[in-house]
Write a protein that holds these residues in place. Sequence first.
Motif, PDB file in Angstrom:
ATOM      1  N   GLY A  73       0.779  -1.241   0.000  1.00 18.93           N
ATOM      2  CA  GLY A  73       0.000   0.000   0.000  1.00 18.93           C
ATOM      3  C   GLY A  73       0.808   1.287   0.000  1.00 18.93           C
ATOM      4  O   GLY A  73       0.255   2.346  -0.266  1.00 18.93           O
ATOM      5  N   LEU A  74       2.097   1.223   0.299  1.00 19.52           N
ATOM      6  CA  LEU A  74       2.877   2.471   0.325  1.00 19.52           C
ATOM      7  C   LEU A  74       3.207   2.910  -1.107  1.00 19.52           C
ATOM      8  O   LEU A  74       3.580   2.077  -1.939  1.00 19.52           O
ATOM      9  CB  LEU A  74       4.204   2.277   1.075  1.00 19.52           C
ATOM     10  N   PRO A  75       3.096   4.205  -1.380  1.00 20.79           N
ATOM     11  CA  PRO A  75       3.543   4.689  -2.692  1.00 20.79           C
ATOM     12  C   PRO A  75       5.031   4.353  -2.879  1.00 20.79           C
ATOM     13  O   PRO A  75       5.774   4.284  -1.894  1.00 20.79           O
ATOM     14  CB  PRO A  75       3.360   6.214  -2.591  1.00 20.79           C
ATOM     15  N   HIS A  76       5.437   4.147  -4.130  1.00 17.68           N
ATOM     16  CA  HIS A  76       6.832   3.743  -4.384  1.00 17.68           C
ATOM     17  C   HIS A  76       7.837   4.730  -3.811  1.00 17.68           C
ATOM     18  O   HIS A  76       8.918   4.342  -3.372  1.00 17.68           O
ATOM     19  CB  HIS A  76       7.066   3.597  -5.887  1.00 17.68           C
ATOM     20  N   ASP A  77       7.487   6.021  -3.818  1.00 21.66           N
ATOM     21  CA  ASP A  77       8.455   7.016  -3.346  1.00 21.66           C
ATOM     22  C   ASP A  77       8.253   7.368  -1.868  1.00 21.66           C
ATOM     23  O   ASP A  77       8.858   8.312  -1.368  1.00 21.66           O
ATOM     24  CB  ASP A  77       8.380   8.280  -4.213  1.00 21.66           C
ATOM     25  N   HIS A  78       7.411   6.599  -1.161  1.00 20.38           N
ATOM     26  CA  HIS A  78       7.255   6.826   0.282  1.00 20.38           C
ATOM     27  C   HIS A  78       8.605   6.586   0.950  1.00 20.38           C
ATOM     28  O   HIS A  78       9.284   5.591   0.652  1.00 20.38           O
ATOM     29  CB  HIS A  78       6.198   5.851   0.833  1.00 20.38           C
ATOM     30  N   PRO A  79       9.019   7.482   1.856  1.00 18.42           N
ATOM     31  CA  PRO A  79      10.363   7.322   2.440  1.00 18.42           C
ATOM     32  C   PRO A  79      10.572   5.999   3.169  1.00 18.42           C
ATOM     33  O   PRO A  79      11.713   5.563   3.326  1.00 18.42           O
ATOM     34  CB  PRO A  79      10.482   8.513   3.413  1.00 18.42           C
ATOM     35  N   GLU A  80       9.486   5.342   3.590  1.00 19.82           N
ATOM     36  CA  GLU A  80       9.660   4.055   4.283  1.00 19.82           C
ATOM     37  C   GLU A  80       9.386   2.845   3.390  1.00 19.82           C
ATOM     38  O   GLU A  80       9.428   1.711   3.878  1.00 19.82           O
ATOM     39  CB  GLU A  80       8.793   3.989   5.549  1.00 19.82           C
ATOM     40  N   SER A  81       9.098   3.076   2.119  1.00 13.95           N
ATOM     41  CA  SER A  81       8.921   1.904   1.250  1.00 13.95           C
ATOM     42  C   SER A  81      10.293   1.272   1.062  1.00 13.95           C
ATOM     43  O   SER A  81      11.326   1.956   1.108  1.00 13.95           O
ATOM     44  CB  SER A  81       8.331   2.301  -0.102  1.00 13.95           C
ATOM     45  N   TYR A  82      10.327  -0.022   0.874  1.00 12.15           N
ATOM     46  CA  TYR A  82      11.612  -0.696   0.727  1.00 12.15           C
ATOM     47  C   TYR A  82      12.250  -0.367  -0.623  1.00 12.15           C
ATOM     48  O   TYR A  82      13.465  -0.414  -0.785  1.00 12.15           O
ATOM     49  CB  TYR A  82      11.451  -2.198   0.938  1.00 12.15           C
ATOM     50  N   ARG A  83      11.416  -0.009  -1.593  1.00 12.39           N
ATOM     51  CA  ARG A  83      11.929   0.442  -2.886  1.00 12.39           C
ATOM     52  C   ARG A  83      12.775   1.706  -2.668  1.00 12.39           C
ATOM     53  O   ARG A  83      13.891   1.840  -3.157  1.00 12.39           O
ATOM     54  CB  ARG A  83      10.744   0.751  -3.800  1.00 12.39           C
ATOM     55  N   HIS A  84      12.227   2.614  -1.867  1.00 10.20           N
ATOM     56  CA  HIS A  84      12.937   3.859  -1.560  1.00 10.20           C
ATOM     57  C   HIS A  84      14.197   3.567  -0.736  1.00 10.20           C
ATOM     58  O   HIS A  84      15.268   4.115  -0.992  1.00 10.20           O
ATOM     59  CB  HIS A  84      11.988   4.800  -0.813  1.00 10.20           C
ATOM     60  N   PHE A  85      14.041   2.691   0.234  1.00  3.97           N
ATOM     61  CA  PHE A  85      15.168   2.306   1.098  1.00  3.97           C
ATOM     62  C   PHE A  85      16.339   1.775   0.254  1.00  3.97           C
ATOM     63  O   PHE A  85      17.497   2.145   0.460  1.00  3.97           O
ATOM     64  CB  PHE A  85      14.702   1.217   2.081  1.00  3.97           C
ATOM     65  N   MET A  86      16.022   0.912  -0.689  1.00  6.45           N
ATOM     66  CA  MET A  86      17.090   0.303  -1.495  1.00  6.45           C
ATOM     67  C   MET A  86      17.778   1.335  -2.379  1.00  6.45           C
ATOM     68  O   MET A  86      18.993   1.311  -2.547  1.00  6.45           O
ATOM     69  CB  MET A  86      16.537  -0.840  -2.352  1.00  6.45           C
TER      70      MET A  86
END
Length: 259
Positions: free
Chosen positions: A71-84
């Motif tokens: 449910g998190l947007p891809h650019d949410h600072p806590e999404s793992y996509r963003h983290f990586m």
Amino acid sequence: MLVIIKDDYEAVSAEAARLVVNRMRKKPDLVLGLATGSTPLGLYAELIRMHKEEGLDFSKLTTFNLDEYVGLPHDHPESYRHFMQKNLFHGLNLDPRFVHIPDSLAMDIEDHCLWYEEQIAAAGGLDLQILGIGGNGHIAFNEPGSSLGSRTRVKTLTAKTREDNARFFGSLEDVPRFALTMGVGTIMEARELLLLASGEGKAEAIAASVEGPITAMVPASIVQMHPRAFLVVDRAAASKLSGEYATTFEEAVIVRRKV
Ligand code: PGA
């Protein structure tokens, strides 16, 4: 499993980097499973350093992340996509076509999970999977009670995991309730596992996983069944182990050959 006890977090990260880079040198098109969380940050920093300073080439690597919040947007600072992106990808020369992370916004979650498994298979399977461990013994988001044969699927996060991660979100209510995660069975099919742990907070989970019975209530305990699993932990995370363990890979391999 080979348990290697290092003095501190820096030494755990250096040893982990040594193992990963070793595999990459032998197989430049390595299929590498990646983890998020604070534990692999030192390893990732070292990989970036080796790319920048020593020209280590990541362009042929294929990567698969273990999990992602639903449910998190891809650019949410806590999404793992963003983290990586922030902690690893920005500093390497990976080919974006070969980078895989479960999609937090997948419309059909079941279908997406099947697709993810198919992508792993199409890449030839995971060569090496990096793992952290939760204070409750979870691996990826396979919480206690997860089937030891499970595949990539959606999981409800436990209260403990949501509390552990609330520090990143500001409040407990903001922590997603569901995640997509590779299953325990998916992880166990990787040809090698590299589980890292640091700090007192992981001591019980490490002792239960290494020396306790294999149980779905401690999903990491299944690693005992893996033919090539390396656990690199610091003294604090090893503090509740009662057996004798090695301090280097070389020593660990010799110890294993003796038995
Ligand atoms: P950590 O998380 O690396 O932030 O401790 C590990 C995990 O929960 O799997």
